[in-house]
Design an enzyme around this catalytic site. Structure first.
Site, PDB file in Angstrom:
ATOM      1  N   TRP A 102       0.822  -1.209   0.000  1.00  0.00           N
ATOM      2  CA  TRP A 102       0.000   0.000   0.000  1.00  0.00           C
ATOM      3  C   TRP A 102       0.852   1.254   0.000  1.00  0.00           C
ATOM      4  CZ3 TRP A 102      -4.512  -0.816  -1.761  1.00  0.00           C
ATOM      5  CH2 TRP A 102      -5.122  -2.066  -1.550  1.00  0.00           C
ATOM      6  N   ASP A 172      -1.263   6.576   6.531  1.00  0.00           N
ATOM      7  CA  ASP A 172      -2.386   5.725   6.140  1.00  0.00           C
ATOM      8  C   ASP A 172      -2.580   4.719   7.267  1.00  0.00           C
ATOM      9  OD1 ASP A 172      -4.134   3.865   5.105  1.00  0.00           O
ATOM     10  OD2 ASP A 172      -2.967   3.445   3.293  1.00  0.00           O
ATOM     11  N   LYS A 196     -12.000  -1.860   8.012  1.00  0.00           N
ATOM     12  CA  LYS A 196     -11.259  -2.774   8.877  1.00  0.00           C
ATOM     13  C   LYS A 196     -11.748  -2.654  10.329  1.00  0.00           C
ATOM     14  CE  LYS A 196      -8.180  -3.019   5.377  1.00  0.00           C
ATOM     15  NZ  LYS A 196      -7.893  -4.160   4.510  1.00  0.00           N
TER      16      LYS A 196
END
Length: 363
Positions: A102, A172, A196
């Site tokens: 990511w 992030d 999540k």
């Protein structure tokens, strides 16, 4: 319906109590005779939900007054572009710390927009660890320094965040937000997809320091400016109302559990069960992450052979374990133990890992 142990990496488990409340209110929210999905986002009933979600997040995460909480769309992936669009001006550098897929994707998008650099990377170790302060390479003209706090694919997590003085630190936190206490003031901007730990997919949370809202963004489309959403309390256009309603319910649940400190304590207990199964297996289970970089959220491991992995996963599926397959890019197994995954699911996985090893270990 058969009960399952949900270890999906995302979208992931939601608290059962939250799902039950949403079910009870689905067709008649707050006595309106309508679902929250049918309400106008300008209505008082919805705006109360919206504001409560903002207030709860500020309370639970101890967010200082000089930060705004924004609800955005486009997933965390859109932030990969929004960030450099806002802050990466001519003559400056977007500096990225690479710890997994990511962060690589965030860097890729920034390269389209302006000059970038890699402050540190553990790619040569197949992302088994997190860089240390000795690894960092900064530039005096860094527009920002970006990191990914938890790496779902590789199962690593920052244990302590660096203190960056020369530029805003941007994180992030999609896969570990609200899972542990965080010093918000270390960051200029935190962003996270909700799917999540915060709720269902469809809403992205951003926590941004007020001074960063003043970036000169005349060339940035209006809807992609943080200030646009800050000035309108995230109601510039129609927000994902149901996702925010669910986010509010999840935040309410976190508060009922005792807040972030209690959630963090529980997450450590859950992760320890599974890491102990790995560490006490005499090498039958091999964790991917180095011990000092292990994630509380995503526990990645392999068995001795790929055939063993397949048999382990096939039997686990029969027993009601869901989502234990490792990411397709690295294979193996992965247990995602997000906030809503109950302790009993981790106990069951530990017991299964022990019994499987006992039955299959080679003499």
């Amino acid at each position: 319906m058969t009960a399952v142990y949900n270890f999906n990496a995302g979208p992931s488990a939601l608290p059962k109590e939250v799902l039950q409340r949403a079910q009870a209110e689905l067709t008649n929210f707050n006595g309106t005779g309508m679902s929250v999905m049918e309400l106008s986002h300008r209505s008082k009933d919805y705006e109360a939900v919206h504001q409560n979600a903002i207030d709860l997040l500020k309370e639970l995460y101890n967010i200082p007054d000089q930060y705004k909480v924004l609800f955005l769309q486009g997933g965390a992936s859109l932030q990969f572009s929004m960030i450099p669009l806002q802050f990466l001006k001519e003559g400056t550098i977007g500096n990225y710390i690479l710890t997994g897929s990511w962060s690589e994707k965030a860097l890729k998008e920034a390269k389209i927009i302006g000059n970038t650099a890699i402050a540190a990377s553990t790619k040569d170790q197949n992302y088994q660890s997190i860089p240390t302060a000795n690894d960092f390479q900064f530039n005096k003209n860094d527009a920002y320094v970006h990191l990914t706090s938890n790496n779902t694919i590789f199962g690593t997590q920052w244990q302590d965040f660096p203190t960056i003085d020369h530029a805003p630190l941007i994180a992030d936190m999609s896969s570990d937000i609200l899972s542990r206490a965080v010093d918000i003031e270390k960051f200029g901007l935190i962003y996270a997809g909700a799917q999540k730990n915060l709720g269902p997919s469809g809403v992205t949370v951003a926590i941004i320091r007020d001074d960063l809202l003043e970036a000169n963004v005349d060339q940035v489309p209006t809807v992609l400016r943080y200030k646009t959403h800050a000035d309108s309390n995230s109601l510039y256009h129609t927000p994902p109302t149901f996702a925010i309603y669910m986010l509010n319910q999840v935040l309410t649940w976190v508060k009922e559990q005792g807040g972030v400190s209690e959630i963090e304590k529980r997450n450590k207990e859950k992760a320890k069960l599974i890491y102990d199964a790995i560490d006490e297996s005499n090498g039958f289970y091999r964790g991917h992450a180095e011990k000092d970089a292990r994630s509380l959220m995503n526990i990645t491991f392999n068995l001795p052979t790929e055939d063993d992995n397949k048999k382990f996963l096939a039997k686990a599926k029969e027993l009601g374990f869901v989502g234990l397959n490792g990411h397709r890019s690295v294979g193996g197994c992965r247990a995602s133990t997000y906030n809503a995954v109950p302790l009993e699911a981790c106990v069951a996985l530990r017991e299964y890992m022990d019994s499987y090893r006992t039955g299959h270990v080679r003499g």
